[in-house]
Design a protein around this motif. Structure first.
Motif, PDB file in Angstrom:
ATOM      1  N   THR A   1      -3.392   8.318   8.983  1.00  0.00           N
ATOM      2  CA  THR A   1      -4.299   7.326   8.757  1.00  0.00           C
ATOM      3  C   THR A   1      -5.702   7.440   9.539  1.00  0.00           C
ATOM      4  O   THR A   1      -5.736   8.000  10.658  1.00  0.00           O
ATOM      5  CB  THR A   1      -3.700   5.799   8.971  1.00  0.00           C
ATOM      6  OG1 THR A   1      -2.760   5.507   8.430  1.00  0.00           O
ATOM      7  CG2 THR A   1      -4.884   4.763   8.739  1.00  0.00           C
TER       8      THR A   1
ATOM      9  N   THR B   1      -5.492   2.664   0.330  1.00  0.00           N
ATOM     10  CA  THR B   1      -4.664   4.000  -0.203  1.00  0.00           C
ATOM     11  C   THR B   1      -5.141   4.384  -1.464  1.00  0.00           C
ATOM     12  O   THR B   1      -5.566   3.770  -2.008  1.00  0.00           O
ATOM     13  CB  THR B   1      -3.258   3.939   0.256  1.00  0.00           C
ATOM     14  OG1 THR B   1      -2.904   2.769  -0.646  1.00  0.00           O
ATOM     15  CG2 THR B   1      -2.664   3.511   1.541  1.00  0.00           C
TER      16      THR B   1
ATOM     17  N   CYS C   1       2.907   2.632   8.487  1.00  0.00           N
ATOM     18  CA  CYS C   1       1.993   2.564   9.635  1.00  0.00           C
ATOM     19  C   CYS C   1       2.485   2.766  10.940  1.00  0.00           C
ATOM     20  O   CYS C   1       2.581   1.729  11.624  1.00  0.00           O
ATOM     21  CB  CYS C   1       1.380   1.093   9.396  1.00  0.00           C
ATOM     22  SG  CYS C   1      -0.210   0.980  10.715  1.00  0.00           S
TER      23      CYS C   1
ATOM     24  N   HIS D   1       2.111   2.245   2.666  1.00  0.00           N
ATOM     25  CA  HIS D   1       1.654   2.818   3.956  1.00  0.00           C
ATOM     26  C   HIS D   1       2.575   2.443   4.871  1.00  0.00           C
ATOM     27  O   HIS D   1       2.961   1.574   5.320  1.00  0.00           O
ATOM     28  CB  HIS D   1       0.503   2.006   4.230  1.00  0.00           C
ATOM     29  CG  HIS D   1      -0.248   2.509   5.742  1.00  0.00           C
ATOM     30  ND1 HIS D   1      -0.788   1.893   6.415  1.00  0.00           N
ATOM     31  CD2 HIS D   1      -0.349   3.845   6.140  1.00  0.00           C
ATOM     32  CE1 HIS D   1      -1.370   2.426   7.602  1.00  0.00           C
ATOM     33  NE2 HIS D   1      -1.074   3.745   7.224  1.00  0.00           N
TER      34      HIS D   1
ATOM     35  N   ALA E   1      -4.563   7.257   4.475  1.00  0.00           N
ATOM     36  CA  ALA E   1      -4.764   5.843   4.676  1.00  0.00           C
ATOM     37  C   ALA E   1      -6.122   5.667   5.346  1.00  0.00           C
ATOM     38  O   ALA E   1      -6.480   6.300   6.134  1.00  0.00           O
ATOM     39  CB  ALA E   1      -3.512   4.971   4.926  1.00  0.00           C
TER      40      ALA E   1
ATOM     41  N   ARG F   1       2.499   7.919   3.943  1.00  0.00           N
ATOM     42  CA  ARG F   1       2.369   7.320   2.579  1.00  0.00           C
ATOM     43  C   ARG F   1       3.236   7.630   1.600  1.00  0.00           C
ATOM     44  O   ARG F   1       3.538   8.753   1.151  1.00  0.00           O
ATOM     45  CB  ARG F   1       1.010   7.581   2.358  1.00  0.00           C
ATOM     46  CG  ARG F   1       0.326   6.866   1.134  1.00  0.00           C
ATOM     47  CD  ARG F   1      -1.277   6.916   1.173  1.00  0.00           C
ATOM     48  NE  ARG F   1      -1.697   8.292   0.917  1.00  0.00           N
ATOM     49  CZ  ARG F   1      -1.957   8.852  -0.022  1.00  0.00           C
ATOM     50  NH1 ARG F   1      -1.574   8.291  -1.209  1.00  0.00           N
ATOM     51  NH2 ARG F   1      -2.511  10.070   0.090  1.00  0.00           N
TER      52      ARG F   1
ATOM     53  N   PHE G   1       0.644  -1.295  -0.134  1.00  0.00           N
ATOM     54  CA  PHE G   1       0.125   0.253  -0.061  1.00  0.00           C
ATOM     55  C   PHE G   1       0.836   1.246   0.097  1.00  0.00           C
ATOM     56  O   PHE G   1       0.331   2.339  -0.082  1.00  0.00           O
ATOM     57  CB  PHE G   1      -0.826   0.248   1.158  1.00  0.00           C
ATOM     58  CG  PHE G   1      -2.017  -0.979   1.344  1.00  0.00           C
ATOM     59  CD1 PHE G   1      -3.161  -0.720   0.709  1.00  0.00           C
ATOM     60  CD2 PHE G   1      -1.690  -2.071   2.023  1.00  0.00           C
ATOM     61  CE1 PHE G   1      -4.176  -1.840   0.754  1.00  0.00           C
ATOM     62  CE2 PHE G   1      -2.861  -3.122   1.996  1.00  0.00           C
ATOM     63  CZ  PHE G   1      -3.978  -2.871   1.233  1.00  0.00           C
TER      64      PHE G   1
END
Length: 396
Positions: free
Chosen positions: A93, A279, A58, A56, A236, A147, A54
């Motif tokens: 997110t 995403t 996190c 991402h 996200a 991201r 993604f």
């Protein structure tokens, strides 16, 4: 470092096997410490898990040692992105709650983490996401998350490292790794330190270490789609299933009630190990505006080559409900990454001067730049990776 001669292989301080994010993270820290570095990649560019995700980062949802690595990695991502010209979205997110049990997990998690997690009303969640999800009760904003566009960010990091003096040898299949020596299909090199960062293929090099750590291959499905609505989603997006896949959420007391609710109400998501998250492709990419949807999870030492259409159908149906709009699929792909019930990282020293490093939890983009700093131990005290603590979130 002993100098090379005309008849001896080229010598390096550090040799890295694998040009995915874990391998590049080690090269990044080593070259900035003034070391001579070579990276071997068996393909002509990275095509594995590092570009099939993604994009991402996190940070917020991690726990324990992974959280410490994620915080360090976030700093490194911003540094290397600025140096290499990699666009980074700092929109965080939104974890969307559509069940009381999901809201309870988010509230407990926010109480533990403080200002890095901000609770949202349903209207506030819709404003941050750019659309109102049917049935939304509220949500939380994980403000630290980043991201990037993985398919372009990873090769950009490699190009930047090459500009710093790292030698990257593509289409070089590694045949053997020994103390002080790497033998490849394109010759051999000598190195004082060797990092083997080949993800789920760690068992091809060190089967005993992989078996001891219980390494499996996680096969997942992801979809890139256009949505009929005019949709721009800057953060996200997490849903309830995400709250059971990341340890920061999954370790809350409220998570057990959510687990029961998901098994009872959406057994198809449980069957396919779905993390229903999204995403959006970034504006600088050729696929700008498309939604990256995922993802399913199935585990085994050896994965079947056959794809089951049912898993894709489950993803698409649940996203249609979420957006209240039709989706047009543009691309689909299979991802494979290393997984283990015995902890999020494998870090083993199978021979003097040789270290095998695999992220066995699907959080390589999030934590590799922090993990690598710890493994190389060049500028800070080493943080021992959590090798044996079972992960509650990343195995089925």
């Amino acid at each position: 470092m002993t100098p090379s001669t005309a008849d001896s292989p080229a010598r390096f301080d550090v040799a890295v096997i694998g040009a995915g994010i874990v391998g590049l993270a080690h090269a990044w820290h080593a070259v900035r410490a003034g070391l001579k570095v070579v990276v071997f990649e068996r393909d002509e560019f990275a095509v594995g898990a590092s570009v099939r995700n993604f994009g991402h980062v996190c940070t917020s949802a991690q726990s324990g040692r992974a959280y410490e690595y994620a915080l360090r990695a976030r700093e490194e991502w911003l540094t290397i992105a600025d140096a290499a010209g990699i666009p980074v979205a700092q929109a965080g997110t939104v974890a969307l709650a559509r069940r009381p049990e999901e809201l309870a997990v988010l509230e407990e998690f926010a109480d533990e983490r403080g200002d890095d997690i901000l609770m949202l009303t349903a209207d506030q969640a819709a404003a941050k996401l750019g659309f109102a999800a049917d049935g939304a009760l509220g949500g939380a904003w994980l403000r630290l998350d980043l991201r990037v566009d993985a398919p372009t960010a990873v090769p950009a990091i490699a190009a930047h490292l090459a500009g710093l003096g790292v030698e990257i040898r593509y289409r070089a299949n590694v045949l053997a790794v020994q103390t002080g020596r790497v033998i490849t299909t394109r010759g051999e090199v000598a190195a004082d330190r060797i990092i083997v960062a080949v993800g789920h293929d760690v068992d091809r090099f060190f089967p005993d270490a992989a078996d001891e750590h219980g390494v499996l291959r996680c096969r997942l499905r992801m979809i890139e789609a256009d949505v009929s609505a005019d949709l721009t989603v800057n953060p996200a997006l997490f849903t309830g299933t995400s709250l059971l896949r990341y340890d920061g959420f999954a370790e809350t007391k409220a998570a057990e009630a959510l687990r029961d609710a998901l098994h009872r109400e959406t057994p198809e998501l449980v069957e396919h190990g779905v993390n229903l998250m999204m995403t959006q492709r970034m504006p600088h990419t050729a696929q700008a505006g498309r939604l990256v949807l995922g993802d399913t999870h199935h585990y085994g030492v050896t994965e079947t080559p056959f794809e089951d259409e049912e898993s894709d159908a489950v993803l698409l149906e649940h996203f249609r409900r979420l957006f209240g709009a039709e989706l047009t699929v543009r691309r689909r792909w299979r991802g494979v990454y290393a997984s283990s019930p015995n902890g999020p990282y494998l870090v083993a020293d199978p021979a003097p001067g040789v270290t095998a490093v695999s992220v066995t939890s699907g959080i390589g983009m999030t934590t590799a730049l922090g993990l690598a700093a710890s493994v190389l131990d060049l500028d800070r005290p080493r943080l021992e990776p959590a090798l044996t603590r079972p992960s509650t979130a990343h195995t089925k």
